[in-house]
Motif scaffolding. Structure first.
Motif, PDB file in Angstrom:
ATOM      1  N   GLY A 101      89.913 -28.869  80.517  1.00 33.11           N
ATOM      2  CA  GLY A 101      88.568 -28.482  79.651  1.00 33.11           C
ATOM      3  C   GLY A 101      88.600 -29.599  78.450  1.00 33.11           C
ATOM      4  N   GLU A 102      87.486 -29.445  77.583  1.00 34.91           N
ATOM      5  CA  GLU A 102      87.374 -30.322  76.705  1.00 34.91           C
ATOM      6  C   GLU A 102      86.609 -29.642  75.235  1.00 34.91           C
ATOM      7  N   THR A 103      86.896 -30.441  74.194  1.00 39.32           N
ATOM      8  CA  THR A 103      86.284 -29.978  72.927  1.00 39.32           C
ATOM      9  C   THR A 103      85.009 -30.230  72.957  1.00 39.32           C
ATOM     10  N   LYS A 104      84.263 -29.188  72.171  1.00 36.51           N
ATOM     11  CA  LYS A 104      82.785 -29.191  72.083  1.00 36.51           C
ATOM     12  C   LYS A 104      82.224 -28.870  70.743  1.00 36.51           C
ATOM     13  N   GLN A 105      81.195 -29.401  70.179  1.00 35.51           N
ATOM     14  CA  GLN A 105      80.756 -28.810  68.773  1.00 35.51           C
ATOM     15  C   GLN A 105      80.085 -27.521  69.362  1.00 35.51           C
ATOM     16  N   LEU A 106      80.560 -26.441  68.524  1.00 35.44           N
ATOM     17  CA  LEU A 106      79.946 -25.087  68.474  1.00 35.44           C
ATOM     18  C   LEU A 106      78.709 -25.244  67.747  1.00 35.44           C
ATOM     19  N   SER A 107      77.571 -24.219  68.231  1.00 34.64           N
ATOM     20  CA  SER A 107      76.489 -23.949  67.524  1.00 34.64           C
ATOM     21  C   SER A 107      76.457 -23.579  66.119  1.00 34.64           C
ATOM     22  N   LYS A 108      75.343 -24.046  65.353  1.00 34.55           N
ATOM     23  CA  LYS A 108      75.383 -23.822  63.790  1.00 34.55           C
ATOM     24  C   LYS A 108      74.919 -22.465  63.523  1.00 34.55           C
ATOM     25  N   THR A 109      74.186 -21.809  64.294  1.00 37.09           N
ATOM     26  CA  THR A 109      73.930 -20.678  64.064  1.00 37.09           C
ATOM     27  C   THR A 109      74.332 -19.541  65.086  1.00 37.09           C
ATOM     28  N   GLY A 110      74.308 -18.289  64.522  1.00 38.27           N
ATOM     29  CA  GLY A 110      74.898 -17.100  65.267  1.00 38.27           C
ATOM     30  C   GLY A 110      74.502 -15.683  64.727  1.00 38.27           C
ATOM     31  N   THR A 111      74.952 -14.780  65.278  1.00 39.75           N
ATOM     32  CA  THR A 111      74.302 -13.358  64.984  1.00 39.75           C
ATOM     33  C   THR A 111      75.670 -12.560  64.443  1.00 39.75           C
ATOM     34  N   VAL A 112      75.396 -11.886  63.430  1.00 39.23           N
ATOM     35  CA  VAL A 112      76.450 -10.851  63.039  1.00 39.23           C
ATOM     36  C   VAL A 112      76.769 -10.010  63.914  1.00 39.23           C
ATOM     37  N   PHE A 113      78.027  -9.634  64.514  1.00 39.70           N
ATOM     38  CA  PHE A 113      78.354  -8.539  65.302  1.00 39.70           C
ATOM     39  C   PHE A 113      78.670  -7.395  64.607  1.00 39.70           C
ATOM     40  N   THR A 114      79.662  -7.693  63.788  1.00 37.77           N
ATOM     41  CA  THR A 114      80.071  -6.536  62.694  1.00 37.77           C
ATOM     42  C   THR A 114      80.585  -7.191  61.442  1.00 37.77           C
ATOM     43  N   TYR A 115      80.902  -6.499  60.482  1.00 36.16           N
ATOM     44  CA  TYR A 115      81.144  -6.909  59.068  1.00 36.16           C
ATOM     45  C   TYR A 115      81.901  -6.005  58.407  1.00 36.16           C
ATOM     46  N   SER A 116      82.519  -6.416  57.228  1.00 33.64           N
ATOM     47  CA  SER A 116      83.320  -5.465  56.534  1.00 33.64           C
ATOM     48  C   SER A 116      83.312  -6.068  54.884  1.00 33.64           C
ATOM     49  N   ILE A 117      83.183  -5.113  54.012  1.00 32.86           N
ATOM     50  CA  ILE A 117      83.191  -5.490  52.567  1.00 32.86           C
ATOM     51  C   ILE A 117      84.571  -5.281  51.763  1.00 32.86           C
ATOM     52  N   THR A 118      85.259  -6.153  51.270  1.00 36.74           N
ATOM     53  CA  THR A 118      86.403  -5.948  50.368  1.00 36.74           C
ATOM     54  C   THR A 118      85.921  -6.157  49.085  1.00 36.74           C
ATOM     55  N   ARG A 119      86.337  -5.039  48.285  1.00 34.88           N
ATOM     56  CA  ARG A 119      85.861  -4.944  46.873  1.00 34.88           C
ATOM     57  C   ARG A 119      86.843  -5.206  45.883  1.00 34.88           C
ATOM     58  N   VAL A 120      87.992  -5.997  46.200  1.00 31.09           N
ATOM     59  CA  VAL A 120      89.202  -6.276  45.451  1.00 31.09           C
ATOM     60  C   VAL A 120      89.574  -7.711  45.774  1.00 31.09           C
ATOM     61  N   PRO A 121      90.207  -8.390  44.754  1.00 34.11           N
ATOM     62  CA  PRO A 121      90.611  -9.793  45.123  1.00 34.11           C
ATOM     63  C   PRO A 121      91.466  -9.805  46.239  1.00 34.11           C
ATOM     64  N   VAL A 122      91.462 -10.960  46.897  1.00 35.29           N
ATOM     65  CA  VAL A 122      92.336 -11.107  47.906  1.00 35.29           C
ATOM     66  C   VAL A 122      92.778 -12.577  47.765  1.00 35.29           C
ATOM     67  N   GLY A 123      93.977 -13.107  47.612  1.00 33.29           N
ATOM     68  CA  GLY A 123      94.323 -14.309  47.309  1.00 33.29           C
ATOM     69  C   GLY A 123      93.449 -15.165  46.424  1.00 33.29           C
ATOM     70  N   PRO A 124      92.662 -16.301  46.886  1.00 39.98           N
ATOM     71  CA  PRO A 124      91.826 -17.016  45.743  1.00 39.98           C
ATOM     72  C   PRO A 124      90.532 -16.501  45.999  1.00 39.98           C
ATOM     73  N   PHE A 125      90.126 -15.462  46.629  1.00 40.43           N
ATOM     74  CA  PHE A 125      88.740 -14.867  46.702  1.00 40.43           C
ATOM     75  C   PHE A 125      88.398 -13.951  45.974  1.00 40.43           C
ATOM     76  N   LYS A 126      87.309 -13.624  45.145  1.00 39.69           N
ATOM     77  CA  LYS A 126      86.927 -12.825  44.230  1.00 39.69           C
ATOM     78  C   LYS A 126      85.884 -12.027  44.938  1.00 39.69           C
ATOM     79  N   PRO A 127      86.021 -10.773  44.601  1.00 40.89           N
ATOM     80  CA  PRO A 127      85.137  -9.596  45.319  1.00 40.89           C
ATOM     81  C   PRO A 127      83.605  -9.679  44.963  1.00 40.89           C
ATOM     82  N   PRO A 128      82.622  -9.359  45.670  1.00 43.59           N
ATOM     83  CA  PRO A 128      83.032  -8.841  46.979  1.00 43.59           C
ATOM     84  C   PRO A 128      83.002  -9.866  47.990  1.00 43.59           C
ATOM     85  N   ILE A 129      84.012  -9.821  48.927  1.00 45.33           N
ATOM     86  CA  ILE A 129      84.305 -10.602  50.048  1.00 45.33           C
ATOM     87  C   ILE A 129      83.691  -9.849  51.338  1.00 45.33           C
ATOM     88  N   ILE A 130      82.845 -10.620  51.964  1.00 47.97           N
ATOM     89  CA  ILE A 130      82.108 -10.183  53.340  1.00 47.97           C
ATOM     90  C   ILE A 130      82.748 -10.956  54.385  1.00 47.97           C
TER      91      ILE A 130
END
Length: 132
Positions: free
Chosen positions: A48-77
């Protein structure tokens, strides 16, 4: 010049002065995976070979975290994004919580995700809503 590092080696590659997501396209089974692997995770071929992936896509599913995680501040999607290649990628969505829904069209962006205490900028990818 600032000290910079990728949050995970191999998830992005610099092409023509910008960071892009690269996947592995298998020549044996035709499937594309992310990140790049030595062997196809679907058929174990190393043909196989490496190839550049598409720059756009569609959200399949998501979750929202409402507490800090490491360096990330909530809300984290956090979301799984389906790309046209048939590849599903996990990443953060940078948007207002009210904008995010299943089926939302998103575009990949790259940039500084956080800065370490020593000043090192950690680069990575994230998604933002876009027009279909």
């Amino acid at each position: 010049m600032k000290n910079q590092t990728l949050f995970h080696p191999g998830v992005l590659e610099e092409k023509d002065g910008e960071w892009v997501q690269m996947g592995f396209e298998c020549n044996a089974c035709g499937k594309t995976s992310y990140p790049v692997w030595e062997l196809c995770p679907f058929c174990s071929s190393n043909n196989g070979e490496t190839k550049q992936l598409s720059k756009t896509g569609t959200v399949f599913t998501y979750s929202i975290t409402r507490v800090p995680v490491g360096p990330f501040k909530p809300p984290i999607i956090g979301a799984y994004i389906d790309l046209p290649e048939g590849t599903r990628v996990f990443g953060q969505i940078h948007a207002d919580v009210g904008e995010v829904k299943t089926g939302l069209q998103v575009e990949v962006k790259t940039g500084v995700l956080w800065t370490e205490k020593d000043g090192t900028e950690v680069l990575g990818y994230y998604y933002v809503p876009c027009e279909p």
